[in-house]
Design a protein around this motif. Structure first.
Motif, PDB file in Angstrom:
ATOM      1  N   ALA A 617       0.846  -1.195   0.000  1.00 56.65           N
ATOM      2  CA  ALA A 617       0.000   0.000   0.000  1.00 56.65           C
ATOM      3  C   ALA A 617       0.881   1.244   0.000  1.00 56.65           C
ATOM      4  O   ALA A 617       1.892   1.296   0.718  1.00 56.65           O
ATOM      5  N   LEU A 618       0.496   2.228  -0.786  1.00 53.42           N
ATOM      6  CA  LEU A 618       1.239   3.477  -0.905  1.00 53.42           C
ATOM      7  C   LEU A 618       0.335   4.647  -0.556  1.00 53.42           C
ATOM      8  O   LEU A 618      -0.886   4.600  -0.764  1.00 53.42           O
ATOM      9  N   THR A 619       0.950   5.707  -0.034  1.00 56.46           N
ATOM     10  CA  THR A 619       0.218   6.934   0.247  1.00 56.46           C
ATOM     11  C   THR A 619      -0.106   7.631  -1.074  1.00 56.46           C
ATOM     12  O   THR A 619       0.411   7.261  -2.134  1.00 56.46           O
ATOM     13  N   PRO A 620      -0.948   8.649  -1.062  1.00 54.91           N
ATOM     14  CA  PRO A 620      -1.215   9.398  -2.295  1.00 54.91           C
ATOM     15  C   PRO A 620       0.037   9.959  -2.952  1.00 54.91           C
ATOM     16  O   PRO A 620       0.036  10.229  -4.149  1.00 54.91           O
ATOM     17  N   SER A 621       1.093  10.158  -2.182  1.00 54.39           N
ATOM     18  CA  SER A 621       2.352  10.617  -2.771  1.00 54.39           C
ATOM     19  C   SER A 621       3.278   9.442  -3.080  1.00 54.39           C
ATOM     20  O   SER A 621       4.462   9.633  -3.316  1.00 54.39           O
ATOM     21  N   TYR A 622       2.726   8.226  -3.019  1.00 55.44           N
ATOM     22  CA  TYR A 622       3.438   7.005  -3.391  1.00 55.44           C
ATOM     23  C   TYR A 622       4.595   6.674  -2.452  1.00 55.44           C
ATOM     24  O   TYR A 622       5.608   6.136  -2.858  1.00 55.44           O
ATOM     25  N   ALA A 623       4.433   6.999  -1.181  1.00 55.87           N
ATOM     26  CA  ALA A 623       5.335   6.548  -0.127  1.00 55.87           C
ATOM     27  C   ALA A 623       4.677   5.362   0.587  1.00 55.87           C
ATOM     28  O   ALA A 623       3.457   5.200   0.538  1.00 55.87           O
ATOM     29  N   PRO A 624       5.447   4.484   1.255  1.00 56.46           N
ATOM     30  CA  PRO A 624       4.840   3.349   1.969  1.00 56.46           C
ATOM     31  C   PRO A 624       3.793   3.817   2.977  1.00 56.46           C
ATOM     32  O   PRO A 624       3.994   4.789   3.711  1.00 56.46           O
ATOM     33  N   GLU A 625       2.676   3.106   3.024  1.00 52.13           N
ATOM     34  CA  GLU A 625       1.555   3.496   3.886  1.00 52.13           C
ATOM     35  C   GLU A 625       1.336   2.405   4.946  1.00 52.13           C
ATOM     36  O   GLU A 625       0.837   1.319   4.631  1.00 52.13           O
ATOM     37  N   PRO A 626       1.720   2.685   6.206  1.00 50.25           N
ATOM     38  CA  PRO A 626       1.563   1.670   7.255  1.00 50.25           C
ATOM     39  C   PRO A 626       0.146   1.648   7.820  1.00 50.25           C
ATOM     40  O   PRO A 626      -0.648   2.573   7.628  1.00 50.25           O
ATOM     41  N   THR A 664      -1.190  -3.488   7.027  1.00 50.28           N
ATOM     42  CA  THR A 664       0.165  -3.310   6.498  1.00 50.28           C
ATOM     43  C   THR A 664       1.143  -2.921   7.605  1.00 50.28           C
ATOM     44  O   THR A 664       0.778  -2.289   8.600  1.00 50.28           O
ATOM     45  N   ASP A 665       2.414  -3.302   7.396  1.00 48.76           N
ATOM     46  CA  ASP A 665       3.454  -2.992   8.368  1.00 48.76           C
ATOM     47  C   ASP A 665       4.032  -1.602   8.111  1.00 48.76           C
ATOM     48  O   ASP A 665       3.475  -0.812   7.334  1.00 48.76           O
ATOM     49  N   ALA A 666       5.154  -1.290   8.751  1.00 45.28           N
ATOM     50  CA  ALA A 666       5.744   0.047   8.640  1.00 45.28           C
ATOM     51  C   ALA A 666       6.187   0.374   7.229  1.00 45.28           C
ATOM     52  O   ALA A 666       6.295   1.550   6.861  1.00 45.28           O
ATOM     53  N   LEU A 667       6.422  -0.645   6.401  1.00 48.37           N
ATOM     54  CA  LEU A 667       6.819  -0.429   5.008  1.00 48.37           C
ATOM     55  C   LEU A 667       5.644  -0.572   4.048  1.00 48.37           C
ATOM     56  O   LEU A 667       5.844  -0.667   2.835  1.00 48.37           O
ATOM     57  N   GLY A 668       4.439  -0.587   4.590  1.00 49.40           N
ATOM     58  CA  GLY A 668       3.256  -0.670   3.744  1.00 49.40           C
ATOM     59  C   GLY A 668       3.020  -2.043   3.145  1.00 49.40           C
ATOM     60  O   GLY A 668       2.311  -2.155   2.143  1.00 49.40           O
ATOM     61  N   ARG A 669       3.574  -3.101   3.757  1.00 47.22           N
ATOM     62  CA  ARG A 669       3.485  -4.430   3.173  1.00 47.22           C
ATOM     63  C   ARG A 669       2.635  -5.359   4.037  1.00 47.22           C
ATOM     64  O   ARG A 669       2.526  -5.178   5.241  1.00 47.22           O
ATOM     65  N   ALA A 670       2.071  -6.360   3.387  1.00 49.23           N
ATOM     66  CA  ALA A 670       1.328  -7.413   4.082  1.00 49.23           C
ATOM     67  C   ALA A 670       1.391  -8.658   3.211  1.00 49.23           C
ATOM     68  O   ALA A 670       1.495  -8.558   1.989  1.00 49.23           O
ATOM     69  N   SER A 671       1.342  -9.821   3.846  1.00 47.38           N
ATOM     70  CA  SER A 671       1.440 -11.055   3.071  1.00 47.38           C
ATOM     71  C   SER A 671       0.740 -12.186   3.803  1.00 47.38           C
ATOM     72  O   SER A 671       0.466 -12.110   5.002  1.00 47.38           O
ATOM     73  N   ASP A 672       0.469 -13.232   3.058  1.00 47.58           N
ATOM     74  CA  ASP A 672      -0.123 -14.441   3.617  1.00 47.58           C
ATOM     75  C   ASP A 672       0.232 -15.594   2.684  1.00 47.58           C
ATOM     76  O   ASP A 672       0.464 -15.394   1.495  1.00 47.58           O
ATOM     77  N   THR A 673       0.296 -16.798   3.238  1.00 52.80           N
ATOM     78  CA  THR A 673       0.627 -17.983   2.457  1.00 52.80           C
ATOM     79  C   THR A 673      -0.518 -18.976   2.557  1.00 52.80           C
ATOM     80  O   THR A 673      -0.924 -19.353   3.662  1.00 52.80           O
ATOM     81  N   LEU A 674      -1.025 -19.388   1.411  1.00 56.03           N
ATOM     82  CA  LEU A 674      -2.088 -20.373   1.360  1.00 56.03           C
ATOM     83  C   LEU A 674      -1.474 -21.756   1.282  1.00 56.03           C
ATOM     84  O   LEU A 674      -0.526 -21.981   0.514  1.00 56.03           O
ATOM     85  N   PRO A 675      -1.958 -22.720   2.048  1.00 55.79           N
ATOM     86  CA  PRO A 675      -1.420 -24.085   1.946  1.00 55.79           C
ATOM     87  C   PRO A 675      -1.697 -24.657   0.563  1.00 55.79           C
ATOM     88  O   PRO A 675      -2.621 -24.221  -0.136  1.00 55.79           O
ATOM     89  N   GLY A 676      -0.899 -25.616   0.170  1.00 54.84           N
ATOM     90  CA  GLY A 676      -0.999 -26.172  -1.175  1.00 54.84           C
ATOM     91  C   GLY A 676      -2.174 -27.100  -1.354  1.00 54.84           C
ATOM     92  O   GLY A 676      -1.998 -28.299  -1.595  1.00 54.84           O
ATOM     93  N   ARG A 677      -3.384 -26.571  -1.244  1.00 47.78           N
ATOM     94  CA  ARG A 677      -4.591 -27.393  -1.369  1.00 47.78           C
ATOM     95  C   ARG A 677      -5.435 -27.015  -2.574  1.00 47.78           C
ATOM     96  O   ARG A 677      -6.525 -27.553  -2.765  1.00 47.78           O
ATOM     97  N   LEU A 678      -4.981 -26.084  -3.396  1.00 47.25           N
ATOM     98  CA  LEU A 678      -5.782 -25.659  -4.531  1.00 47.25           C
ATOM     99  C   LEU A 678      -5.715 -26.709  -5.628  1.00 47.25           C
ATOM    100  O   LEU A 678      -4.642 -27.192  -5.974  1.00 47.25           O
ATOM    101  N   PRO A 679      -6.858 -27.068  -6.214  1.00 44.77           N
ATOM    102  CA  PRO A 679      -6.819 -28.007  -7.340  1.00 44.77           C
ATOM    103  C   PRO A 679      -6.253 -27.334  -8.591  1.00 44.77           C
ATOM    104  O   PRO A 679      -6.049 -26.117  -8.634  1.00 44.77           O
ATOM    105  N   VAL A 680      -5.989 -28.139  -9.591  1.00 41.48           N
ATOM    106  CA  VAL A 680      -5.433 -27.618 -10.842  1.00 41.48           C
ATOM    107  C   VAL A 680      -6.419 -26.656 -11.479  1.00 41.48           C
ATOM    108  O   VAL A 680      -7.625 -26.912 -11.543  1.00 41.48           O
TER     109      VAL A 680
END
Length: 802
Positions: A617-626, A664-680
């Motif tokens: 996520a970025l601020t309107p001025s495109y800086a990291p948005e926590p 989001t964290d202090a650098l405007g980032r967030a993440s998650d990992t999905l377990p490998g259960r998705l079908p083809v």
């Protein structure tokens, strides 16, 4: 037969075991010396007393050993057995294919042909057991698995594996019991004497049998060191077409021609015409017709496309089904392509040089990703009429026809900057510019004392602009400070201004503007006013006509946002740069313009692999948005929200697979990992901003989007012809000293298999039953210790010994 064994449940470490042995030896030696009778320092004792002391000492030591080592008495029923035979049954998807002896004959699935062969071989298997051989069945596809005894006689195994990796299955047979995953090998003491492979021979990862040194399958077979007998399950006649090979890069460039191609391999369909489609995110892009060749001969199919927008898309090359195909699972292949901008081509046409023109030319010209073509128009119609071609010094004519007819579509952005179009012979091309915008182009019109002021954009071009340009507006030169509208506070072009004082006090005032009005058709082209001048007149307005976007800036004074004294910086950038770079991003539909991006750690995954989503996520001025609350979801590509309940024809159902929230964290980032259960399949991930409570604030949010694929570990059905498989199986048997059989020819399971020379390795023992009696766990061990040690102490006291 039966046997008895004494089993220790607890074995001390080497140091403790050594100390125990030393203590036992000292106790036994001391008891043995006492048994000899009188000696130096020992009184003479009756023989019966000496025997009693020795016996009690031994009983006490035995009781202590029984408890300390947790001794258990095991009674086992065992019988000797001979070496074992590993039977490997192919469980990959190709085993479900139906083929026949000749074209037009009745087809039989390959696995059914194997089951009949195995069932008819029951007498041979009985003969194996009489010879002391013990067969153990395992299925193999991408990995091997044991087959339960209840399923062994009828080969009840599902044939849906993504690939058949026989080399891995052979390597797993050679592993020691504790060398790998549980279940790969057994603790069976019997040596492996032979391997029987039941398959169609379509293996993954095998090399050319003419080059055995380079073939991993033969290397694994020879390392196993036993004869391998093979049984071919296939037949020569099959009717099928497959997308065998895919030729497509991971990247393409917008408006640049890119080729996607594939090889089609057919069997039983020679000279048959077939339609092949290219789809993007499920939508048809192009179709072509090709004629299939003889069995196994590749036929190339090619598509040339010029992507019309940036982003990441799932493309698919699909063969339309033909009657009687053995399978439709191999008729399509999907791939992910990320479309980028090679360079942004900008056509900048200005009526005269001034500070505003210079500022914009400088900003665009220093960006290495921008290819800028800029013109100052210094000649009018009267100048052209007076032109003297023989003059040595004469300004070149403006190439209007080349720019606005021939090459207009090659530009990503057209800027008409204070430009008097009619007086400079461009008026006849306004219809071409309007069509360019409607078809997906981007247009900027900047005011001043010409163009908007003189009414140079009438007719069809006016229908693509958010303000009324059909009549002259003139120019007002009063000093004023623009105001931010409600739409401007949310829009990525101007939202950064919301962080500044609302009275514009920290930014320089403007000194001119064109008093335009909203166009009558503004609502129909999704117009919005982001900045206003005096009296609420539109100053910066945007629209989305057709597939394109347009922007009108009714002033030529924005240069002051980049050059005024004491100019404030916003996140280290000049206000002028933020305004125009944000405008260009929005006009070109750059994902960064939405200030929220979503990525996956790779464009495609193998089935079972985890999927990682990352948002920024970025601020309107495109800086990291926590500390930004976000929501995300993953669903199959093409799945949509169901239609409202009052709609008589509901839309496709929602197939929401996973969802969640982030902050989001202090650098405007967030993440998650999905377990490998998705079908083809193909999937779409989306993320968007929410309020603190998780609800969407205000209007529907702009969603960051990313697509990805989940694919099989191998393409088992890319080639379905059984003839190469028979050759592989025959070569494997010949290379290891085994036999080669064809199930379709009526070959029978041999009652005498080729076996390995086992040398001095005798027969093993199989434990049929076991009964354990724990000697240490109960009152008897304690009673024995009390009798032995306590009795010895009492007897020694009565005998006068210490």
């Amino acid at each position: 037969m039966e046997r008895w064994r004494l089993v220790a449940g607890h074995v001390p470490d080497p140091l403790a075991l050594t100390l125990l042995v030393v203590c036992l030896a000292i106790a036994v030696v001391e008891a043995a010396l006492a048994l000899r009778g009188a000696g130096p320092g020992r009184p003479a004792l009756p023989r019966r007393t000496r025997l009693g002391l020795f016996t009690l000492r031994m009983l006490g030591l035995l009781a202590l050993l029984t408890v300390g080592l947790e001794l258990t008495l095991a009674r086992e029923t065992v019988r000797p057995v001979g070496p074992r035979v590993a039977v490997l049954v192919d469980a990959s998807a190709s085993m479900a294919l139906a083929d026949a002896e000749r074209p037009g004959a009745k087809t039989t699935p390959r696995i059914d042909r194997l089951r009949s062969f195995w069932s008819a071989g029951a007498p041979a298997r009985a003969a194996w057991r009489e010879q002391g051989l013990s067969p153990g069945l395992r299925s193999f596809a991408d990995r091997s698995r044991p087959i339960a005894e209840t399923d062994a006689d009828e080969l009840k195994v599902p044939v849906d594996g993504p690939a058949s990796d026989l080399a891995r299955a052979l390597a797993e047979l050679a592993q020691a019991p504790d060398a790998g995953e549980p279940g790969l090998a057994t603790d069976d003491p019997r040596p492996l004497a032979a391997v029987l492979v039941l398959s169609d021979g379509l293996f993954e990862g095998t090399g050319t049998y003419g080059q055995p040194a380079q073939d991993p399958l033969l290397l694994a077979a020879r390392a196993l060191g036993v004869p391998i007998t093979t049984v071919s399950a296939g037949a020569p006649a099959i009717r099928d077409v497959a997308v065998a090979e895919l030729h497509a890069g991971e990247f393409a460039f917008v408006e640049n021609v890119t080729e996607f191609s594939a090889d089609l391999i057919a069997h039983g369909l020679a000279d048959t015409p077939v339609d092949v489609d290219l789809r993007r995110d499920g939508a048809l892009v192009a179709s072509t017709r090709v004629t299939l060749a003889a069995d196994g001969v590749p036929v190339p199919v090619r598509f040339e496309v010029a992507p019309d927008r940036v982003g990441q898309f799932v493309h698919e090359i699909a063969v339309r089904p033909l009657p009687g195909e053995a399978t439709l699972a191999n008729n399509r292949r999907a791939f992910v392509v990320k479309v980028l901008r090679d360079k942004v081509r900008v056509l900048h046409v200005a009526g005269r040089p001034d500070w505003d023109v210079r500022a914009l030319r400088t900003l665009l010209g220093r960006d290495p990703n921008v290819e800028l073509l800029s013109y100052y128009i210094l000649r009018s119609v009267e100048d052209a009429d007076r032109d003297d071609p023989s003059a040595e010094l004469s300004l070149i004519a403006f190439p209007t026809d080349e720019l606005f007819k021939e090459q207009l579509g090659s530009f990503d952005l057209v800027i008409l900057h204070n430009f008097d179009a009619i007086n400079h012979q461009v008026g006849v091309y306004l219809g071409d510019i309007a069509s360019y915008v409607q078809e997906g182009g981007a247009l900027v019109v900047i005011g001043g004392d010409m163009g908007l002021a003189t009414g140079d954009y009438p007719g069809v071009l006016a229908t693509t602009l958010p303000v009324d340009t059909r009549r002259p507006t003139g120019t007002l030169t009063d000093s004023y400070r623009p105001a931010l509208s409600d739409a401007g506070r949310r829009h990525p072009i101007t939202a950064w201004l919301a962080a500044l004082p609302p009275d514009w006090s920290t930014l320089p005032a403007f000194d001119s503007y064109n008093p335009v009005q909203l166009a009558p058709h503004a609502a129909s082209i999704a117009s919005a006013v982001l900045l206003t001048a005096q009296g609420g007149a539109p100053l910066l307005a945007i629209a989305e006509p057709g597939k394109g976007r347009s922007l009108v800036l009714a002033t030529g004074a924005t240069w002051r946002l980049g050059f005024a004294a004491d100019l404030p910086l916003v996140d280290g950038a000049r206000p002028y740069d933020l305004l125009w770079l944000g405008a260009v991003r929005w006009l070109l539909r750059d994902a960064a313009a939405e200030r929220l991006s979503l990525e996956t750690d790779r464009p495609s995954y193998l089935r079972g692999q985890p999927v990682t989503l990352r948002a920024t996520a970025l601020t309107p001025s495109y800086a990291p948005e926590p500390a930004v609350p976000l929501a995300w979801e993953v669903r199959p590509l093409g799945a949509v929200e169901p239609a409202p309940a009052n709609n008589n024809s509901p839309g496709p159902p929602t197939f929401l697979l996973s969802e969640g929230t982030w902050t989001t964290d202090a650098l405007g980032r967030a993440s998650d990992t999905l377990p490998g259960r998705l079908p083809v399949g193909a999937y779409e991930a989306m993320a968007w901003r929410t309020g603190p409570s998780g609800q969407v604030d205000g209007p529907p949010p702009a969603r960051a989007r990313r697509v990805f694929l989940v694919d099989e570990p191998g393409h088992e059905l890319a080639r379905v012809d059984a003839d190469p498989g028979e050759q592989r199986l025959q070569a494997l048997a010949e290379a290891t000293g085994g036999r080669f059989l064809r199930a379709r020819d009526g070959d029978a399971l041999p009652s005498s298999l080729p076996l390995a020379e086992l040398g001095d390795e005798g027969p093993g023992l199989r434990i049929d039953s076991r009964r354990s009696v724990p000697l240490w766990d109960g009152p008897w061990a304690l009673l024995l210790a009390l009798i032995g040690l306590g009795g010895e102490a009492l007897l020694r006291r009565r005998a006068g010994l210490r």
